[in-house]
Write a protein that holds these residues in place. Sequence first.
Motif, PDB file in Angstrom:
ATOM      1  N   ILE A  61     -11.354  -5.046   1.627  1.00 58.60           N
ATOM      2  CA  ILE A  61     -10.710  -4.863   1.598  1.00 58.60           C
ATOM      3  C   ILE A  61      -9.233  -6.188   0.791  1.00 58.60           C
ATOM      4  CG2 ILE A  61      -8.408  -4.897   3.261  1.00 58.60           C
ATOM      5  CD1 ILE A  61     -10.524  -2.179   1.849  1.00 58.60           C
ATOM      6  N   ARG A  64      -9.741  -9.244  -4.443  1.00 62.93           N
ATOM      7  CA  ARG A  64      -9.183  -8.118  -5.440  1.00 62.93           C
ATOM      8  C   ARG A  64     -10.283  -8.096  -6.097  1.00 62.93           C
ATOM      9  NH1 ARG A  64      -4.270  -7.107  -5.037  1.00 62.93           N
ATOM     10  NH2 ARG A  64      -3.081  -8.285  -3.709  1.00 62.93           N
ATOM     11  N   SER A 169     -11.883  -4.384  -6.396  1.00 62.94           N
ATOM     12  CA  SER A 169     -11.987  -4.367  -5.598  1.00 62.94           C
ATOM     13  C   SER A 169     -10.973  -3.188  -4.613  1.00 62.94           C
ATOM     14  CB  SER A 169     -11.699  -4.803  -3.880  1.00 62.94           C
ATOM     15  OG  SER A 169     -10.129  -5.080  -3.933  1.00 62.94           O
ATOM     16  N   ARG A 171      -8.947  -2.984  -2.468  1.00 61.16           N
ATOM     17  CA  ARG A 171      -7.807  -2.563  -2.374  1.00 61.16           C
ATOM     18  C   ARG A 171      -7.366  -2.836  -3.760  1.00 61.16           C
ATOM     19  NH1 ARG A 171      -5.990  -6.559   1.668  1.00 61.16           N
ATOM     20  NH2 ARG A 171      -3.918  -7.000   1.186  1.00 61.16           N
ATOM     21  N   THR A 172      -7.561  -3.276  -4.947  1.00 60.45           N
ATOM     22  CA  THR A 172      -7.050  -2.997  -5.739  1.00 60.45           C
ATOM     23  C   THR A 172      -7.227  -1.719  -6.601  1.00 60.45           C
ATOM     24  OG1 THR A 172      -7.856  -5.609  -6.588  1.00 60.45           O
ATOM     25  CG2 THR A 172      -7.521  -4.158  -8.444  1.00 60.45           C
ATOM     26  N   LEU A 176      -5.160   0.474   0.540  1.00 57.83           N
ATOM     27  CA  LEU A 176      -4.572   0.724   1.338  1.00 57.83           C
ATOM     28  C   LEU A 176      -3.323   1.547   0.718  1.00 57.83           C
ATOM     29  CD1 LEU A 176      -4.164  -3.230   2.014  1.00 57.83           C
ATOM     30  CD2 LEU A 176      -5.548  -1.649   2.923  1.00 57.83           C
ATOM     31  N   GLU A 195      -4.629  -1.577   7.502  1.00 55.68           N
ATOM     32  CA  GLU A 195      -5.685  -2.084   7.053  1.00 55.68           C
ATOM     33  C   GLU A 195      -7.043  -3.099   7.796  1.00 55.68           C
ATOM     34  OE1 GLU A 195      -3.379  -5.436   5.223  1.00 55.68           O
ATOM     35  OE2 GLU A 195      -4.741  -6.058   3.925  1.00 55.68           O
TER      36      GLU A 195
END
Length: 441
Positions: A61, A64, A169, A171-172, A176, A195
């Motif tokens: 998370i 990136r 990742s 996240r990318t 989220l 998050e």
Amino acid sequence: MKDYLIYFAQAYPNFRRSEIESLAGLNGIKLDLSHHDESTPFLVVQLENDEQARKIMERSILGRGIYELWGEGKTLEEVHANTKLRYGSEFDRYKQSTFKFDFVGYMGSREKKDKFEVIESFAYLGFEGAIRMKNPDEVFVVLEQYEQPDREKSTTPLHIWFGRQVQLSARTENILDKYDLKKRKYIGTTSFDAELSLISCNIAQVNTGKVVYDPFAGTGSFLVAAANYGGYVVGSDIDHRSLRGKNEKCNIRANMKQYNSTSQFLDVMTMDFTHNALRPDFQIDTIVCDPPYGVREGLKVCGVKDPAKAAHRENVVIDGEKAHLRRDFIHPKKPYELASLLDDLLSFAVQRLPVGGRLCFWMPTANDEFSTDFIPHHDSLDLLYNLDQEFNKWSRRLLVYSKRDQQSSHTSDEQAPAATVSKNVSNFRARYFKGFSPSSK
Ligand SMILES: C[S@@+](CC[C@H](N)C(=O)[O-])C[C@H]1O[C@@H](n2cnc3c(N)ncnc32)[C@H](O)[C@@H]1O
């Protein structure tokens, strides 16, 4: 071993190391992050191969992306010289691959025209494959750090890295957005930030097929996060209203459905943690939670304040049945010391977790009086991380423990005196409501 470059998000820099270390540990990867510097989002690490790089990045998370590091320097000329030196013999391997170039700029970026010139300057790589903007075989990336956060904006990069993208990742890939509380079907006043719930589960090493228990589940924030990582999740809470939600379309099960995690959901049950009804042989692999601190919700356990006064209630009979044995009996509740609840939590973890299993929980502390003595200890648990998220006058800390091998258990004199723990935790609620003024200490 090869150099890989991790590019981190600008969020919770003090949690980065523990997240990546935990993901590495989960995959049996040895990784030295002792040189991690919170002030920059770029970190060079040594790994065996791309597979290891993928494993530590795919569910991160706070990361990136991760890149096989081909070259670096203060100027493009230095980067080119370094790339030729380190990877000159590898250029041919990618000669026929389809590819594209990308740019990552931290605290600055280049104009489009400038980017084309930079791409042209890499002509010596000799790639002959087609350029594909969508799904190319390889993405080559120029990553640039423009300035230290406290300096004036500059258009000249301070440092440049060039690498082959290995893994972006979660996240990318927008995790989220998916778990954003604003889009979640069922939330309440106690719902925990998405998050940080996901980060907690990564640091807790929640994994596919493992049983994850949240004893203070509330609206189930940690349960949905743990289910995302393939954990089989089970929760309990003394308050049946938060577990039940509003209706079938607005409860914890509805959240699981929303995230396609129904198959991971074991169940939730109304239960006082201090009178735990989970079978002693029910194997729990990981515990992740946010215990009650009395700020948004009261800390109560089943019982009566004065047993002598309440003794007669045992004789109350309804329809020929003792009232306290009926299904619709609602237990009386009594206040309880938070320090005792945390002690119970640590002892429960010791009894139920396998060796190496992790207990992760959040604990708030006042900034002006925190000392590491306030952290609860148990002689069968190793404290792995104490990570703080600081607000104005208080912080909440993610405490992460691992169950110690009983053979190597320390002696009990290493245990923190209960009174130290008790002072801190019982004080927090009072000080919170008095705005942490010095007189409220
Ligand atoms: C900080 S909240 C946790 C919220 C949860 N993480 C969520 O996503 O909504 C603490 C929870 O502990 C519950 N609680 C309080 N005393 C308890 C007890 N003795 N046993 C079990 N749960 C308890 C409260 O009802 C509350 O839901």
